[in-house]
Scaffold this motif. Structure first.
Motif, PDB file in Angstrom:
ATOM      1  N   GLN A  52     -13.412   5.713   0.447  1.00  0.00           N
ATOM      2  CA  GLN A  52     -13.325   4.340   0.941  1.00  0.00           C
ATOM      3  C   GLN A  52     -13.949   3.334  -0.030  1.00  0.00           C
ATOM      4  O   GLN A  52     -14.282   2.214   0.354  1.00  0.00           O
ATOM      5  CB  GLN A  52     -14.017   4.240   2.305  1.00  0.00           C
ATOM      6  CG  GLN A  52     -13.408   5.135   3.372  1.00  0.00           C
ATOM      7  CD  GLN A  52     -11.943   4.795   3.632  1.00  0.00           C
ATOM      8  OE1 GLN A  52     -11.584   3.627   3.775  1.00  0.00           O
ATOM      9  NE2 GLN A  52     -11.106   5.818   3.689  1.00  0.00           N
ATOM     10  N   HIS A  65     -19.829  -6.018  -1.828  1.00  0.00           N
ATOM     11  CA  HIS A  65     -19.509  -6.746  -0.604  1.00  0.00           C
ATOM     12  C   HIS A  65     -19.806  -8.228  -0.826  1.00  0.00           C
ATOM     13  O   HIS A  65     -20.577  -8.848  -0.098  1.00  0.00           O
ATOM     14  CB  HIS A  65     -20.328  -6.185   0.558  1.00  0.00           C
ATOM     15  CG  HIS A  65     -19.873  -6.630   1.905  1.00  0.00           C
ATOM     16  ND1 HIS A  65     -18.800  -6.061   2.550  1.00  0.00           N
ATOM     17  CD2 HIS A  65     -20.349  -7.594   2.754  1.00  0.00           C
ATOM     18  CE1 HIS A  65     -18.634  -6.641   3.730  1.00  0.00           C
ATOM     19  NE2 HIS A  65     -19.568  -7.579   3.869  1.00  0.00           N
ATOM     20  N   ASN A  70     -13.915 -10.396  -5.280  1.00  0.00           N
ATOM     21  CA  ASN A  70     -13.463  -9.010  -5.082  1.00  0.00           C
ATOM     22  C   ASN A  70     -13.076  -8.373  -6.413  1.00  0.00           C
ATOM     23  O   ASN A  70     -12.121  -7.601  -6.504  1.00  0.00           O
ATOM     24  CB  ASN A  70     -12.295  -8.951  -4.093  1.00  0.00           C
ATOM     25  CG  ASN A  70     -11.103  -9.779  -4.555  1.00  0.00           C
ATOM     26  OD1 ASN A  70     -11.152 -10.405  -5.619  1.00  0.00           O
ATOM     27  ND2 ASN A  70     -10.040  -9.789  -3.778  1.00  0.00           N
ATOM     28  N   ILE A  73     -13.133  -3.168  -8.350  1.00  0.00           N
ATOM     29  CA  ILE A  73     -12.093  -2.401  -7.684  1.00  0.00           C
ATOM     30  C   ILE A  73     -12.290  -0.914  -7.986  1.00  0.00           C
ATOM     31  O   ILE A  73     -12.306  -0.516  -9.158  1.00  0.00           O
ATOM     32  CB  ILE A  73     -10.695  -2.842  -8.150  1.00  0.00           C
ATOM     33  CG1 ILE A  73     -10.510  -4.339  -7.891  1.00  0.00           C
ATOM     34  CG2 ILE A  73      -9.607  -2.041  -7.435  1.00  0.00           C
ATOM     35  CD1 ILE A  73      -9.198  -4.887  -8.403  1.00  0.00           C
ATOM     36  N   ILE A 231      -7.158  -0.960  -3.186  1.00  0.00           N
ATOM     37  CA  ILE A 231      -6.897  -2.376  -2.934  1.00  0.00           C
ATOM     38  C   ILE A 231      -6.481  -2.552  -1.482  1.00  0.00           C
ATOM     39  O   ILE A 231      -5.588  -1.849  -0.997  1.00  0.00           O
ATOM     40  CB  ILE A 231      -5.799  -2.913  -3.869  1.00  0.00           C
ATOM     41  CG1 ILE A 231      -6.228  -2.761  -5.330  1.00  0.00           C
ATOM     42  CG2 ILE A 231      -5.465  -4.373  -3.556  1.00  0.00           C
ATOM     43  CD1 ILE A 231      -5.145  -3.096  -6.327  1.00  0.00           C
ATOM     44  N   ASN A 232      -7.128  -3.491  -0.788  1.00  0.00           N
ATOM     45  CA  ASN A 232      -6.827  -3.747   0.627  1.00  0.00           C
ATOM     46  C   ASN A 232      -6.895  -2.459   1.455  1.00  0.00           C
ATOM     47  O   ASN A 232      -6.005  -2.167   2.267  1.00  0.00           O
ATOM     48  CB  ASN A 232      -5.462  -4.418   0.783  1.00  0.00           C
ATOM     49  CG  ASN A 232      -5.467  -5.863   0.286  1.00  0.00           C
ATOM     50  OD1 ASN A 232      -6.523  -6.459   0.100  1.00  0.00           O
ATOM     51  ND2 ASN A 232      -4.292  -6.411   0.050  1.00  0.00           N
ATOM     52  N   ASN A 233      -7.959  -1.673   1.175  1.00  0.00           N
ATOM     53  CA  ASN A 233      -8.242  -0.452   1.956  1.00  0.00           C
ATOM     54  C   ASN A 233      -7.202   0.647   1.800  1.00  0.00           C
ATOM     55  O   ASN A 233      -7.034   1.477   2.703  1.00  0.00           O
ATOM     56  CB  ASN A 233      -8.416  -0.800   3.438  1.00  0.00           C
ATOM     57  CG  ASN A 233      -9.666  -1.626   3.690  1.00  0.00           C
ATOM     58  OD1 ASN A 233     -10.724  -1.338   3.132  1.00  0.00           O
ATOM     59  ND2 ASN A 233      -9.543  -2.656   4.502  1.00  0.00           N
ATOM     60  N   GLU A 234      -6.505   0.676   0.671  1.00  0.00           N
ATOM     61  CA  GLU A 234      -5.611   1.795   0.385  1.00  0.00           C
ATOM     62  C   GLU A 234      -5.544   2.030  -1.116  1.00  0.00           C
ATOM     63  O   GLU A 234      -5.711   1.114  -1.915  1.00  0.00           O
ATOM     64  CB  GLU A 234      -4.210   1.548   0.955  1.00  0.00           C
ATOM     65  CG  GLU A 234      -3.447   0.412   0.299  1.00  0.00           C
ATOM     66  CD  GLU A 234      -2.017   0.301   0.811  1.00  0.00           C
ATOM     67  OE1 GLU A 234      -1.493   1.303   1.337  1.00  0.00           O
ATOM     68  OE2 GLU A 234      -1.435  -0.795   0.685  1.00  0.00           O
ATOM     69  N   ARG A 236      -3.611   2.641  -4.449  1.00  0.00           N
ATOM     70  CA  ARG A 236      -2.292   2.335  -4.999  1.00  0.00           C
ATOM     71  C   ARG A 236      -2.202   2.849  -6.438  1.00  0.00           C
ATOM     72  O   ARG A 236      -3.167   2.738  -7.201  1.00  0.00           O
ATOM     73  CB  ARG A 236      -2.021   0.827  -4.981  1.00  0.00           C
ATOM     74  CG  ARG A 236      -2.092   0.201  -3.589  1.00  0.00           C
ATOM     75  CD  ARG A 236      -1.596  -1.229  -3.638  1.00  0.00           C
ATOM     76  NE  ARG A 236      -1.732  -1.895  -2.360  1.00  0.00           N
ATOM     77  CZ  ARG A 236      -1.220  -3.095  -2.095  1.00  0.00           C
ATOM     78  NH1 ARG A 236      -0.561  -3.755  -3.043  1.00  0.00           N
ATOM     79  NH2 ARG A 236      -1.377  -3.642  -0.905  1.00  0.00           N
ATOM     80  N   LEU A 248      -2.834  -8.229  -8.559  1.00  0.00           N
ATOM     81  CA  LEU A 248      -4.045  -8.915  -8.146  1.00  0.00           C
ATOM     82  C   LEU A 248      -3.833 -10.423  -8.101  1.00  0.00           C
ATOM     83  O   LEU A 248      -4.392 -11.102  -7.243  1.00  0.00           O
ATOM     84  CB  LEU A 248      -5.196  -8.577  -9.091  1.00  0.00           C
ATOM     85  CG  LEU A 248      -5.654  -7.109  -9.085  1.00  0.00           C
ATOM     86  CD1 LEU A 248      -6.752  -6.902 -10.106  1.00  0.00           C
ATOM     87  CD2 LEU A 248      -6.127  -6.689  -7.704  1.00  0.00           C
ATOM     88  N   ILE A 251      -2.381 -11.390  -4.790  1.00  0.00           N
ATOM     89  CA  ILE A 251      -3.176 -11.176  -3.588  1.00  0.00           C
ATOM     90  C   ILE A 251      -4.072 -12.388  -3.339  1.00  0.00           C
ATOM     91  O   ILE A 251      -4.826 -12.791  -4.202  1.00  0.00           O
ATOM     92  CB  ILE A 251      -4.044  -9.911  -3.715  1.00  0.00           C
ATOM     93  CG1 ILE A 251      -3.147  -8.659  -3.800  1.00  0.00           C
ATOM     94  CG2 ILE A 251      -4.994  -9.787  -2.525  1.00  0.00           C
ATOM     95  CD1 ILE A 251      -3.911  -7.372  -4.010  1.00  0.00           C
ATOM     96  N   LYS A 252      -3.952 -12.933  -2.172  1.00  0.00           N
ATOM     97  CA  LYS A 252      -4.758 -14.106  -1.825  1.00  0.00           C
ATOM     98  C   LYS A 252      -6.140 -13.673  -1.325  1.00  0.00           C
ATOM     99  O   LYS A 252      -6.240 -12.683  -0.627  1.00  0.00           O
ATOM    100  CB  LYS A 252      -4.054 -14.947  -0.768  1.00  0.00           C
ATOM    101  CG  LYS A 252      -2.665 -15.410  -1.189  1.00  0.00           C
ATOM    102  CD  LYS A 252      -2.733 -16.292  -2.420  1.00  0.00           C
ATOM    103  CE  LYS A 252      -1.338 -16.805  -2.802  1.00  0.00           C
ATOM    104  NZ  LYS A 252      -1.371 -17.651  -4.015  1.00  0.00           N
TER     105      LYS A 252
END
Length: 252
Positions: A52, A65, A70, A73, A231-234, A236, A248, A251-252
């Protein structure tokens, strides 16, 4: 009936640190999400957390956090799909005569001396601030399955890699080496060796920590292809840094 493992999972909590100076991007503040209490985050728990996007620094298990950033990565390599470049093959061949050995984590003066020289050369660190206590808290303490991998040339220490073994792979925690060997490619060789180690153990991933687009020191992580980013909890899959940056930017 509640199982003991479930009881331990329920006891783990997470808190956000106060802002502190970012280690990677100048003039920025960072925050981390910390898993506590530290002694409950064992090898089993950490294997789930690293999937995670968490990482380990000493006994601390954390994930960036930051409220307005962000940039950090998580990156990992699917080792069975890895296709080395010509330069990576050359680096692996060039250092194939290094003597490789595995050690339990702990303090050794020779390791610490090499670490200080590396910090001064690569990160312009003040050697007076690089204390044995700081080094031990950073690299020589762990609640998970960790080892030191040392690399020597004719008996002379050239590189040390600190790694964790997790359920689905190997995690490269930190590597430091002799920066005086200007023609050497120690970092590339270390990653190549860990990829081969994962393959021999039948483990699918090599975790390389965080990739930061704006940090030149992190660029090497996307030179091993294909790679995966969280990225976004998955996770890729990507084959180039260019494709990553395009995504990237969208992605907003």
């Amino acid at each position: 009936m509640t199982q003991p493992i479930e009881n331990e999972l329920q006891k783990i909590q997470f808190y956000v640190t106060a802002p502190y100076p970012c280690s990677y991007l100048s003039n920025q503040l960072a925050q981390s999400l910390i898993a506590t209490p530290q002694h409950l985050v064992d090898a089993y728990q950490y294997s789930g957390l690293i999937q995670q996007g968490f990482r380990r620094s000493g006994s601390f298990v954390y994930r960036p956090h930051c409220e307005n950033c962000n940039a950090c990565i998580p990156v990992r390599l699917p080792v069975n799909a890895f296709k080395p470049s010509r330069s990576q093959k050359r680096a692996f061949k060039a250092h194939s005569d290094l003597e490789v050995s595995i050690h339990a984590i702990g303090f050794e003066e020779a390791h610490f001396s090499l670490y200080k020289l590396y910090q001064a050369s690569r990160h312009e660190a003040d050697l007076e601030q690089e204390t044995a206590e700081q080094y031990q808290n950073f690299l020589a303490k762990s609640n998970v399955d960790s080892v030191f991998v040392t690399f020597k040339e004719q008996g002379i220490l050239k590189m040390v890699s600190v790694i964790d073994i997790v359920e689905d792979g190997i995690s490269a925690v930190y590597t430091f080496y002799d920066t005086e060997d200007k023609q050497a490619s120690y970092g590339t060789y270390s990653v190549m060796l860990l990829i081969a180690w994962c393959q021999r153990l039948g483990l699918p991933y090599l975790y390389l920590g965080y990739w930061i687009k704006e940090s030149k020191k992190m660029n090497y992580k996307t030179h091993f292809k294909p790679f995966e980013l969280f990225i976004n909890n998955e996770w890729r899959s990507f084959n180039s840094e260019h494709d990553t940056i395009q995504l990237l930017n969208n992605i907003k």
